[in-house]
Design a protein around this motif. Sequence first.
Motif, mmCIF file in Angstrom:
data_model
loop_
_atom_site.group_PDB
_atom_site.id
_atom_site.type_symbol
_atom_site.label_atom_id
_atom_site.label_comp_id
_atom_site.label_asym_id
_atom_site.label_seq_id
_atom_site.Cartn_x
_atom_site.Cartn_y
_atom_site.Cartn_z
ATOM 1 N N GLN A 150 0.829 -1.201 0.000
ATOM 2 C CA GLN A 150 0.000 0.000 0.000
ATOM 3 C C GLN A 150 0.870 1.261 0.000
ATOM 4 O O GLN A 150 0.601 2.223 -0.728
ATOM 5 C CB GLN A 150 -0.902 0.013 1.239
ATOM 6 C CG GLN A 150 -1.863 -1.144 1.344
ATOM 7 C CD GLN A 150 -3.211 -0.850 0.697
ATOM 8 O OE1 GLN A 150 -3.328 0.038 -0.137
ATOM 9 N NE2 GLN A 150 -4.217 -1.587 1.085
ATOM 10 N N HIS B 261 2.366 1.803 -3.316
ATOM 11 C CA HIS B 261 1.334 2.304 -4.231
ATOM 12 C C HIS B 261 1.282 3.834 -4.152
ATOM 13 O O HIS B 261 1.262 4.524 -5.184
ATOM 14 C CB HIS B 261 -0.009 1.693 -3.843
ATOM 15 C CG HIS B 261 -1.140 2.047 -4.757
ATOM 16 N ND1 HIS B 261 -2.032 1.123 -5.222
ATOM 17 C CD2 HIS B 261 -1.550 3.228 -5.292
ATOM 18 C CE1 HIS B 261 -2.931 1.700 -5.997
ATOM 19 N NE2 HIS B 261 -2.661 2.993 -6.049
ATOM 20 N N GLN C 259 -6.999 -2.938 5.134
ATOM 21 C CA GLN C 259 -6.139 -2.626 3.994
ATOM 22 C C GLN C 259 -6.948 -2.106 2.807
ATOM 23 O O GLN C 259 -6.500 -1.198 2.089
ATOM 24 C CB GLN C 259 -5.331 -3.852 3.597
ATOM 25 C CG GLN C 259 -4.251 -4.202 4.617
ATOM 26 C CD GLN C 259 -3.484 -5.458 4.255
ATOM 27 O OE1 GLN C 259 -3.935 -6.262 3.443
ATOM 28 N NE2 GLN C 259 -2.333 -5.627 4.862
ATOM 29 N N GLU C 260 -8.128 -2.654 2.586
ATOM 30 C CA GLU C 260 -8.965 -2.174 1.486
ATOM 31 C C GLU C 260 -9.407 -0.728 1.731
ATOM 32 O O GLU C 260 -9.409 0.097 0.807
ATOM 33 C CB GLU C 260 -10.174 -3.101 1.329
ATOM 34 C CG GLU C 260 -9.811 -4.452 0.742
ATOM 35 C CD GLU C 260 -10.805 -5.556 1.077
ATOM 36 O OE1 GLU C 260 -10.574 -6.697 0.639
ATOM 37 O OE2 GLU C 260 -11.802 -5.274 1.788
ATOM 38 N N HIS D 34 -7.722 1.380 3.578
ATOM 39 C CA HIS D 34 -6.498 2.176 3.447
ATOM 40 C C HIS D 34 -6.270 2.576 1.992
ATOM 41 O O HIS D 34 -5.817 3.696 1.716
ATOM 42 C CB HIS D 34 -5.289 1.377 3.952
ATOM 43 C CG HIS D 34 -5.127 1.418 5.433
ATOM 44 N ND1 HIS D 34 -4.144 0.715 6.102
ATOM 45 C CD2 HIS D 34 -5.806 2.092 6.407
ATOM 46 C CE1 HIS D 34 -4.233 0.943 7.391
ATOM 47 N NE2 HIS D 34 -5.234 1.773 7.603
ATOM 48 N N LEU D 35 -6.551 1.677 1.062
ATOM 49 C CA LEU D 35 -6.357 1.998 -0.352
ATOM 50 C C LEU D 35 -7.273 3.148 -0.777
ATOM 51 O O LEU D 35 -6.846 4.057 -1.496
ATOM 52 C CB LEU D 35 -6.613 0.765 -1.215
ATOM 53 C CG LEU D 35 -6.458 0.964 -2.727
ATOM 54 C CD1 LEU D 35 -5.061 1.459 -3.072
ATOM 55 C CD2 LEU D 35 -6.752 -0.328 -3.471
ATOM 56 N N HIS E 226 -6.024 6.914 -2.104
ATOM 57 C CA HIS E 226 -6.487 7.569 -3.327
ATOM 58 C C HIS E 226 -7.088 8.934 -3.023
ATOM 59 O O HIS E 226 -6.928 9.883 -3.806
ATOM 60 C CB HIS E 226 -7.505 6.673 -4.037
ATOM 61 C CG HIS E 226 -6.873 5.535 -4.769
ATOM 62 N ND1 HIS E 226 -7.589 4.455 -5.229
ATOM 63 C CD2 HIS E 226 -5.585 5.301 -5.121
ATOM 64 C CE1 HIS E 226 -6.777 3.613 -5.840
ATOM 65 N NE2 HIS E 226 -5.555 4.102 -5.773
#
Length: 212
Positions: A61, A64, A175-176, A178-179, A183
């Motif tokens: 992450q 990313h 974690q999802e 966090h993404l 963004h």
Amino acid sequence: MDAPTPASHTAHEHCLLLQDALRRFRTDGLARAVAWGRTLAGVLPVGGRLLCAGNGGSAAQAQHLTAELVGRYDGDRAPFSALSLHAETSSVTAIGNDYGFDEIYARQVAAHGRPGDVLLLMSTSGRSDNLLGAATAGRAAGLRVWAMTGPAPNPLAAQADEVLAIDAPGTATVQEAHLVALHVVCEAFDEELPGPGPVPARQPAVLARREA
């Protein structure tokens, strides 16, 4: 054509947990993610740097985010300085071998961080010793320390200057979310930039702001 296999109860539960986490993020974390993006838009264009670190999925992450800043998130713009410390494989393995795994980020923060830079540490548990060490090193070097974690309170959140904590029961859901937060940071960063142009020569961000 075969009919699609019905989703399992587990799959539905996964989606419901993510929906609940994102609903709480909109209420409790969205404004912070936007503020972080705007802050970075004031730090990076004047020569500041973002340092990021995490372990496992959180490392991915963090990388990313740095890729979006060095490359681009949406529209074309100048590149900005952002480093994922876990991606420095020779440094990580050398430091781990010589000083231990708990020091792999702290020494890099001490080496690369300058006053006014930002250190973003990502952890679903908020309990990783190597990230706690990095937070200590970041504060000592005059960096702003941000933490993106799972449910608070946790030790990393307690050591950070600012924390964005995702209230969710499972690692995958944290974690999802966090993404999504990353963004949002990127969107706010791009919106806040004053306009296209070259990146100035590297200098401590705090000094650049004083001279502006």
